[in-house]
Design a protein around this motif. Structure first.
Motif, short mmCIF file in Angstrom:
data_model
loop_
_atom_site.label_atom_id
_atom_site.label_comp_id
_atom_site.label_asym_id
_atom_site.label_seq_id
_atom_site.Cartn_x
_atom_site.Cartn_y
_atom_site.Cartn_z
N SER A 57 0.94 -1.43 -0.03
CA SER A 57 0.06 0.09 0.04
C SER A 57 1.01 1.25 0.11
O SER A 57 2.20 1.17 0.05
N ALA A 58 0.23 2.41 -0.14
CA ALA A 58 1.00 3.63 -0.12
C ALA A 58 1.86 3.68 1.32
O ALA A 58 3.06 4.22 1.17
N LYS A 59 1.05 3.24 2.53
CA LYS A 59 1.71 3.36 3.80
C LYS A 59 2.74 2.26 4.02
O LYS A 59 3.58 2.62 4.87
N ALA A 60 2.55 1.02 3.48
CA ALA A 60 3.43 0.28 4.11
C ALA A 60 3.59 -1.02 2.71
O ALA A 60 2.48 -1.48 2.28
N PHE A 61 4.64 -1.26 2.38
CA PHE A 61 5.05 -2.50 1.40
C PHE A 61 4.77 -3.55 2.42
O PHE A 61 3.98 -4.40 2.03
N ALA A 99 10.22 -5.61 -6.92
CA ALA A 99 9.54 -5.17 -5.77
C ALA A 99 9.24 -3.44 -5.90
O ALA A 99 10.18 -2.82 -6.14
N ALA A 100 8.11 -3.07 -5.65
CA ALA A 100 7.70 -1.61 -5.73
C ALA A 100 7.19 -1.09 -4.18
O ALA A 100 6.37 -1.51 -3.70
N VAL A 101 8.39 -0.38 -3.55
CA VAL A 101 8.24 -0.18 -2.02
C VAL A 101 7.80 1.33 -1.72
O VAL A 101 8.60 2.09 -2.16
N SER A 102 6.47 1.36 -1.37
CA SER A 102 6.29 2.68 -0.88
C SER A 102 5.90 2.45 0.83
O SER A 102 5.56 1.38 1.10
N ASP A 117 14.20 -9.25 -7.90
CA ASP A 117 15.29 -8.98 -8.59
C ASP A 117 15.60 -7.50 -8.86
O ASP A 117 16.78 -7.18 -8.77
N ILE A 118 14.54 -6.83 -8.94
CA ILE A 118 14.78 -5.34 -9.03
C ILE A 118 13.91 -4.67 -7.94
O ILE A 118 12.74 -4.90 -7.61
N LEU A 119 14.51 -3.63 -7.26
CA LEU A 119 13.90 -3.07 -6.09
C LEU A 119 13.69 -1.79 -6.86
O LEU A 119 14.77 -0.73 -6.64
N LEU A 120 12.47 -1.10 -6.63
CA LEU A 120 12.20 0.33 -7.03
C LEU A 120 11.60 0.84 -5.62
O LEU A 120 10.68 0.20 -4.98
N PRO A 181 8.76 9.30 -7.42
CA PRO A 181 7.92 10.02 -6.54
C PRO A 181 6.77 9.08 -6.22
O PRO A 181 6.50 8.16 -7.11
N ALA A 182 6.32 9.01 -5.15
CA ALA A 182 5.56 7.74 -4.57
C ALA A 182 4.10 7.85 -5.45
O ALA A 182 3.69 6.56 -5.84
N ASP A 183 3.46 8.97 -6.16
CA ASP A 183 2.31 8.64 -7.32
C ASP A 183 2.85 7.95 -8.26
O ASP A 183 1.77 7.53 -8.93
N ASP A 184 4.20 8.09 -8.62
CA ASP A 184 4.41 7.44 -9.89
C ASP A 184 4.70 6.02 -9.71
O ASP A 184 5.27 5.27 -10.66
#
Ligand code: HXC
Length: 257
Positions: A57-61, A99-102, A117-120, A181-184
């Protein structure tokens, strides 16, 4: 298949897996582990899937392994269940993962991200291995993968003090490939995944094997391994297609074989 703690969507050759325990900041209990492993292994068997994105989620991966579930366990419970061993299977997938971490990626959350493999990272991301503050240590590979990613100095400090690092520090330290940026974040993660999924799947699998081997072996053996795979790609139709497309000045249409 119906899952309760994750959502799985297909977008062309990309799969999007969303961790979905919002009331617990995506804490990774055994159900989440089993569902993530089952879902990703099913995608791994699907030749129409060329890349898997894992997002929270936005608050927690993910705010870590589930502390409430672990609190009452004893040594024999953990040993006999081989607690968290199934997470290793995520690292053994052949399909590339992103992994897309927010927000929070703490403890098991950070370890889950590092299994990909890829950490964004979104600019809101917070990484750490705060297990020591709970009287435990990392249990999904954090002491090993964080150390390989950022080196001894930072890994020791983070694991011994429980201090967290923000996205900027994580990028500087080499833990993440890019901060957006978080929104992207979702859009960027899907774009990266689509790019990877558009490549030849077997060749992408070989890239993953080759880079992964760098963490398992000596330089000489690693280069030898790479050379064998390099020779092997000349047995693919996609090598003819990729090089032919370049020479013909047209985009390649990979056959994934
Ligand atoms: C179980 C968790 C949890 C977790 C959060 N929650 N993290 N439940 N396990 N790891 C629950 C909270 O209990 C709470 O439930 C709800 O999620 C919202 O969390 P809050 O703490 O109220 O949110 P906030 O105040 O915004 O704080 C966010 C936070 C904090 C800083 C991320 O939740 C936190 O410190 N969480 C623990 C982080 C951590 O130590 N992770 C490492 C875990 S150990 P209720 O029901 O009260 O609303 C680990 C070990 C791996 O991963 C292997 C070793 C064995």
């Amino acid at each position: 298949v119906e899952y309760e703690t994750i959502l799985v969507e297909r977008k062309g050759r990309t799969a999007l897996l969303t961790l979905n325990r919002p009331n617990a900041l995506n804490a990774l209990n055994l159900q989440v582990m089993n569902e993530v492993v089952a879902a990703t292994e099913a995608l791994d068997r699907d030749p129409e899937c060329g890349c898997i994105v894992i997002i929270g989620s936005a608050k927690a991966f993910a705010a870590g392994a589930d502390i409430k579930e672990m609190r009452p366990q004893g040594y024999m419970d953990m040993y006999l269940a081989d607690w968290f061993a199934a997470w290793d299977r995520l690292g053994q997938l052949r399909t590339p993962t992103v992994a897309a971490v927010s927000g929070y990626a703490l403890g098991g959350g950070c370890e889950l991200a590092m299994l990909c493999d890829i950490l964004l990272a979104a600019d809101t991301a917070v990484f750490g291995q705060p297990e020591i503050k709970l009287g435990v240590i990392p249990g999904i590979g954090g002491s090993q993968r964080l150390t390989r990613a950022v080196g001894k100095a930072k890994a020791m400090e983070l694991c011994l003090t429980g201090r967290t690092m923000n996205a900027e520090e994580a990028e500087r330290a080499g833990l993440v490939s890019r901060v957006v940026p978080a929104d992207d974040l979702l859009g960027e993660a899907l774009a990266v995944a689509e790019t990877v999924a558009g490549m030849s799947l077997p060749v992408a699998m070989m890239v993953k094997e080759a880079v992964g081997r760098a963490f398992e072996t000596t330089l000489t053996e690693g280069v030898r391994f790479e050379r064998r795979l390099f020779h092997a790609v000349f047995a693919t139709a996609d090598q003819k297609e990729g090089m032919g497309a370049f020479i013909d000045k047209r985009p390649p249409g990979f056959l994934h074989r």
